[in-house]
Design a protein around this motif. Structure first.
Motif, short mmCIF file in Angstrom:
data_model
loop_
_atom_site.label_atom_id
_atom_site.label_comp_id
_atom_site.label_asym_id
_atom_site.label_seq_id
_atom_site.Cartn_x
_atom_site.Cartn_y
_atom_site.Cartn_z
N SER A 93 -25.98 4.48 19.81
CA SER A 93 -26.07 5.01 18.61
C SER A 93 -26.57 5.99 17.36
N ILE A 118 -21.15 3.70 18.69
CA ILE A 118 -21.24 4.31 17.81
C ILE A 118 -19.83 5.53 17.79
N TYR A 123 -21.01 7.20 8.95
CA TYR A 123 -20.88 5.33 8.38
C TYR A 123 -21.38 5.46 6.55
N TYR A 217 -20.17 -1.33 14.85
CA TYR A 217 -19.85 0.28 14.96
C TYR A 217 -19.06 1.46 15.14
N HIS A 243 -24.77 -4.91 18.21
CA HIS A 243 -25.05 -3.28 17.66
C HIS A 243 -25.98 -3.13 19.47
#
Length: 261
Positions: A93, A118, A123, A217, A243
């Motif tokens: 991330s 990611i 975003y 993501y 995630h």
């Protein structure tokens, strides 16, 4: 890198030197190296492994600047301080964006890149409500996380997410304090959900992007952005994972990482 910060870290090493390039692991927003301790230990059986606390997180220093070029500068300083020319860099991330920024701005420091759920894009979501809820929590006279949990319930209804956020509370002088720099995270949120403008920079080295099949993501619409910056990228998805795929499916995640290490 005069404005770079000295990062705190966890480390693990094989019983005998292996000659393999060290692995550096970077956590996501609101996380710390402690969240990755299991993986530091496991990967540290085969090569030197380090789990870093990124700036304004964990035990690392606080600083008003919160963006990916600054974090990449901190990573460069960490490598310099440890006498490492290069490393395999794994980031989840926010940590994945920091890892990508280092690879794009100093590719000679990154032998291999592993990015977890990611993409190198901006975003539209924001985590500001979580930051504001944590800042609004009254810690006066509180000594247990459970006393703060109730205060976050409306803003953060997911109990697992609340538990994750509450890991950032630590006891100091008999009371509780946040060990993350909430002011810096709030001010830098646009930087964190975005991605820096690095012109035509690209990283031609080996790169593995691991996404959670139930996460939004890493989706097909971002594949072009990934391959434009990382033309050698391999993209793999972990089934039935979101995630936090490394926590949800640790064996599947570990197998993918070890296959490229």
């Amino acid at each position: 890198m005069s404005d770079s910060l000295p990062l705190t870290f966890l480390e693990a090493h094989p019983q005998q030197p292996t000659g393999r390039t060290p692995l550096v692991i970077l956590h996501g927003l609101f996380g710390s190296a402690r969240n990755w301790q299991m993986f530091v230990k496991r990967f540290g059986q085969r090569q030197d492994a380090y789990g870093l606390d990124l700036r304004n997180h964990g035990g690392s220093p606080w600083n008003d600047r919160m963006d990916y070029p600054a974090m990449a500068g901190d990573l460069g300083r960490f490598l310099d301080d440890r006498g490492l020319d290069r490393a395999v860099v794994l980031g989840h991330s926010m940590g994945g964006k920091a890892a990508m920024t280092l690879a794009l701005t100093a590719p000679e420091r990154v032998e291999r890149l592993i990015v977890v759920d990611i993409a190198p894009v901006s975003y539209t979501h924001t985590h500001l409500p979580y930051v504001k809820a944590m800042k609004a929590a009254d810690l006066t006279g509180r000594s247990r996380r459970s006393q703060v949990d109730e205060q976050l319930r409306d803003a953060v209804p997911d109990p697992n997410l609340r538990a994750f956020l509450l890991q950032n509370l630590e006891v100091e002088d008999g009371g509780l304090r946040w060990r993350i720099n909430l002011d810096a995270l709030e001010a830098g949120m646009d930087n964190l959900i975005g991605f820096p403008d690095l012109g035509s920079a690209r990283y031609d080295g080996p790169a593995l992007f691991i996404g959670g099949a139930k996460s939004d993501y890493v989706t097909p619409e971002y594949e072009g952005d990934i391959r434009r910056r990382f033309p050698a990228a391999e993209i793999r998805m972990v089934a039935d994972a979101g995630h936090w795929l490394h926590a949800e499916k640790p064996e599947a995640f570990t197998s993918l990482v070890e296959a490229v290490l």
